[in-house]
Design a protein around this motif. Structure first.
Motif, PDB file in Angstrom:
ATOM      1  N   ALA A   5       0.769  -1.020   0.137  1.00 60.47           N
ATOM      2  CA  ALA A   5       0.125   0.117  -0.004  1.00 60.47           C
ATOM      3  C   ALA A   5       0.912   1.217   0.077  1.00 60.47           C
ATOM      4  O   ALA A   5       0.528   2.321  -0.175  1.00 60.47           O
ATOM      5  N   ASP A   6       1.868   1.197   0.239  1.00 61.96           N
ATOM      6  CA  ASP A   6       3.097   2.185   0.188  1.00 61.96           C
ATOM      7  C   ASP A   6       3.820   2.600  -0.880  1.00 61.96           C
ATOM      8  O   ASP A   6       4.562   3.200  -0.943  1.00 61.96           O
ATOM      9  N   THR A  74     -18.697  -0.273   4.332  1.00 58.98           N
ATOM     10  CA  THR A  74     -17.169   0.144   4.395  1.00 58.98           C
ATOM     11  C   THR A  74     -16.406  -0.179   2.962  1.00 58.98           C
ATOM     12  O   THR A  74     -16.499  -1.091   2.308  1.00 58.98           O
ATOM     13  N   GLY A  75     -15.744   0.793   2.679  1.00 59.89           N
ATOM     14  CA  GLY A  75     -14.983   1.177   1.433  1.00 59.89           C
ATOM     15  C   GLY A  75     -13.621   0.501   1.942  1.00 59.89           C
ATOM     16  O   GLY A  75     -12.923   1.086   2.824  1.00 59.89           O
ATOM     17  N   PHE A  76     -12.900  -0.498   1.109  1.00 55.22           N
ATOM     18  CA  PHE A  76     -11.591  -0.844   1.069  1.00 55.22           C
ATOM     19  C   PHE A  76     -10.790  -0.570  -0.299  1.00 55.22           C
ATOM     20  O   PHE A  76     -11.261  -0.889  -1.308  1.00 55.22           O
ATOM     21  N   ASP A  77      -9.681  -0.021   0.002  1.00 55.48           N
ATOM     22  CA  ASP A  77      -8.712   0.221  -1.195  1.00 55.48           C
ATOM     23  C   ASP A  77      -7.317  -0.035  -0.505  1.00 55.48           C
ATOM     24  O   ASP A  77      -7.132  -0.039   0.591  1.00 55.48           O
ATOM     25  N   VAL A  78      -6.381  -0.274  -1.517  1.00 53.59           N
ATOM     26  CA  VAL A  78      -4.854  -0.311  -1.175  1.00 53.59           C
ATOM     27  C   VAL A  78      -4.179   0.786  -1.211  1.00 53.59           C
ATOM     28  O   VAL A  78      -3.037   0.926  -0.894  1.00 53.59           O
ATOM     29  N   GLU A  79      -4.801   1.936  -1.840  1.00 57.94           N
ATOM     30  CA  GLU A  79      -4.252   3.156  -1.929  1.00 57.94           C
ATOM     31  C   GLU A  79      -4.536   4.496  -1.191  1.00 57.94           C
ATOM     32  O   GLU A  79      -5.834   4.591  -1.120  1.00 57.94           O
ATOM     33  N   LYS A  80      -3.678   5.019  -0.501  1.00 54.18           N
ATOM     34  CA  LYS A  80      -3.940   6.004   0.486  1.00 54.18           C
ATOM     35  C   LYS A  80      -4.693   7.109  -0.028  1.00 54.18           C
ATOM     36  O   LYS A  80      -5.371   7.748   0.459  1.00 54.18           O
ATOM     37  N   PRO A  81      -4.028   7.886  -1.304  1.00 58.29           N
ATOM     38  CA  PRO A  81      -4.979   8.951  -1.846  1.00 58.29           C
ATOM     39  C   PRO A  81      -6.599   8.943  -2.206  1.00 58.29           C
ATOM     40  O   PRO A  81      -7.025  10.026  -1.795  1.00 58.29           O
ATOM     41  N   PHE A 101     -13.632   3.870   5.819  1.00 58.33           N
ATOM     42  CA  PHE A 101     -12.954   3.515   4.719  1.00 58.33           C
ATOM     43  C   PHE A 101     -11.723   2.835   5.287  1.00 58.33           C
ATOM     44  O   PHE A 101     -11.104   3.611   6.380  1.00 58.33           O
ATOM     45  N   VAL A 102     -11.281   1.895   4.590  1.00 57.02           N
ATOM     46  CA  VAL A 102      -9.988   0.991   5.391  1.00 57.02           C
ATOM     47  C   VAL A 102      -9.187   0.913   4.052  1.00 57.02           C
ATOM     48  O   VAL A 102      -9.106   0.415   2.955  1.00 57.02           O
ATOM     49  N   GLN A 103      -7.810   1.179   4.459  1.00 51.82           N
ATOM     50  CA  GLN A 103      -6.477   1.002   3.642  1.00 51.82           C
ATOM     51  C   GLN A 103      -5.681   0.123   4.019  1.00 51.82           C
ATOM     52  O   GLN A 103      -5.285  -0.197   5.284  1.00 51.82           O
ATOM     53  N   ALA A 104      -5.394  -1.024   3.067  1.00 48.78           N
ATOM     54  CA  ALA A 104      -4.523  -2.258   3.546  1.00 48.78           C
ATOM     55  C   ALA A 104      -3.678  -2.565   2.324  1.00 48.78           C
ATOM     56  O   ALA A 104      -4.181  -2.395   1.073  1.00 48.78           O
ATOM     57  N   PRO A 105      -2.613  -3.223   2.450  1.00 47.49           N
ATOM     58  CA  PRO A 105      -1.885  -3.837   1.303  1.00 47.49           C
ATOM     59  C   PRO A 105      -2.830  -4.757   0.660  1.00 47.49           C
ATOM     60  O   PRO A 105      -3.575  -5.571   1.286  1.00 47.49           O
ATOM     61  N   PRO A 106      -2.530  -5.100  -0.538  1.00 44.23           N
ATOM     62  CA  PRO A 106      -3.099  -6.092  -1.429  1.00 44.23           C
ATOM     63  C   PRO A 106      -2.887  -7.639  -0.699  1.00 44.23           C
ATOM     64  O   PRO A 106      -1.644  -7.612   0.062  1.00 44.23           O
ATOM     65  N   GLY A 107      -3.883  -8.588  -0.718  1.00 44.20           N
ATOM     66  CA  GLY A 107      -3.743  -9.751  -0.184  1.00 44.20           C
ATOM     67  C   GLY A 107      -4.877 -10.167   0.613  1.00 44.20           C
ATOM     68  O   GLY A 107      -5.911  -9.521   0.353  1.00 44.20           O
ATOM     69  N   PRO A 108      -4.971 -10.914   1.565  1.00 46.77           N
ATOM     70  CA  PRO A 108      -5.960 -11.300   2.526  1.00 46.77           C
ATOM     71  C   PRO A 108      -6.799  -9.893   2.970  1.00 46.77           C
ATOM     72  O   PRO A 108      -6.190  -9.205   3.409  1.00 46.77           O
ATOM     73  N   LEU A 109      -8.265 -10.043   2.916  1.00 48.95           N
ATOM     74  CA  LEU A 109      -9.106  -8.967   3.145  1.00 48.95           C
ATOM     75  C   LEU A 109      -8.838  -8.589   4.665  1.00 48.95           C
ATOM     76  O   LEU A 109      -8.826  -9.549   5.338  1.00 48.95           O
ATOM     77  N   PRO A 110      -8.756  -7.413   5.094  1.00 43.67           N
ATOM     78  CA  PRO A 110      -8.446  -7.132   6.566  1.00 43.67           C
ATOM     79  C   PRO A 110      -9.732  -7.015   7.522  1.00 43.67           C
ATOM     80  O   PRO A 110      -9.875  -6.391   8.331  1.00 43.67           O
ATOM     81  N   PHE A 111     -10.598  -8.033   7.145  1.00 42.35           N
ATOM     82  CA  PHE A 111     -11.741  -8.328   7.890  1.00 42.35           C
ATOM     83  C   PHE A 111     -12.164  -9.810   8.479  1.00 42.35           C
ATOM     84  O   PHE A 111     -11.581 -10.871   8.081  1.00 42.35           O
ATOM     85  N   THR A 112     -12.567  -9.915   9.521  1.00 39.48           N
ATOM     86  CA  THR A 112     -12.668 -11.233  10.347  1.00 39.48           C
ATOM     87  C   THR A 112     -14.065 -11.885   9.289  1.00 39.48           C
ATOM     88  O   THR A 112     -14.644 -11.322   8.588  1.00 39.48           O
ATOM     89  N   ASP A 113     -14.207 -13.348   9.612  1.00 38.77           N
ATOM     90  CA  ASP A 113     -15.052 -14.228   8.860  1.00 38.77           C
ATOM     91  C   ASP A 113     -16.401 -13.811   9.006  1.00 38.77           C
ATOM     92  O   ASP A 113     -16.647 -13.054  10.211  1.00 38.77           O
TER      93      ASP A 113
END
Length: 210
Positions: A5-6, A74-81, A101-113
């Motif tokens: 994400a950086d 909840t909006g999720f994206d990998v990019e900060k801007p 709105f949640v930003q995190a790197p690509p890969g597993p989604l940062p949310f619980t089952d």
């Protein structure tokens, strides 16, 4: 492919302003709210919790709450801007309590089952190369009986792109990992999805692009 994400964002502030000028405030791809309405046509979103994958500048996430009555989106994206732009949009519309709105790197989604009633995505899945992992994650975060509704750019085959498509991708300057509708459907089936419906929107997009 975006690895973290950086890294240098593909959708920086200049790109965001350009795309919003084309498609409307909060929208980075064609169709605007009317196209969002078409994707969720026939679904009742009132009172539901929704995840918007690849939310971009947040217009879709906000529309799902303001127009369709979702309890929380909840909006999720990998990019900060784009996430920063989305948060400003939520503040302007007074929807901060009903969206996040949640930003995190690509890969597993940062949310619980089993976190969401509905997962939505528009024109974002093409950036993810591993379709099987993608749909497994979407299935994981959905509650039993949940719904996945998406619109996405695809190609009609899974072979080498045409020279014209390669030229287009180079001109866009974005990371594309397009696949055929059949490949998407098979990845969804392997993840556990049932009642899968695919609709071809190429005729509509050709007119928009023209």
């Amino acid at each position: 492919m975006i690895e973290t994400a950086d890294t240098e964002p593909e959708y920086d502030d200049t790109a965001i302003r350009f795309l919003e000028a084309l498609w409307g405030e909060g929208y980075l791809s064609p169709g605007g709210p009317d196209e969002v309405d078409r994707v969720v046509e026939g679904l009742s979103l009132k009172g539901k919790t929704i995840l918007d994958i690849g939310c971009g500048a947040g217009g879709i996430t906000l529309h799902l709450v303001a127009r369709h009555g979702a309890a929380h989106a909840t909006g999720f994206d990998v990019e900060k801007p784009v996430i920063e732009t989305a948060r400003r949009g939520a503040a302007r519309q007074g929807l901060e309590r009903r969206v996040s709105f949640v930003q995190a790197p690509p890969g597993p989604l940062p949310f619980t089952d089993a976190s969401f009633d509905v997962v939505f995505s528009k024109d974002a899945l093409l950036h993810v190369p591993d379709k099987d992992a993608l749909f497994s994650e979407i299935f994981r975060v959905l509650r039993p009986g949940g719904v996945f509704a998406a619109s996405n750019w695809m190609i009609g085959h899974d072979g080498e792109p045409s020279p014209q498509m390669k030229a287009y991708v180079a001109a866009e300057g974005l990371s594309f990992a397009m696949a055929s509708p059949a490949r998407y459907a098979e990845a969804m089936r392997r993840a556990g999805f049932t009642d899968i419906t695919v609709r071809d929107r190429n005729p509509w997009y050709r007119e928009v692009a023209r």
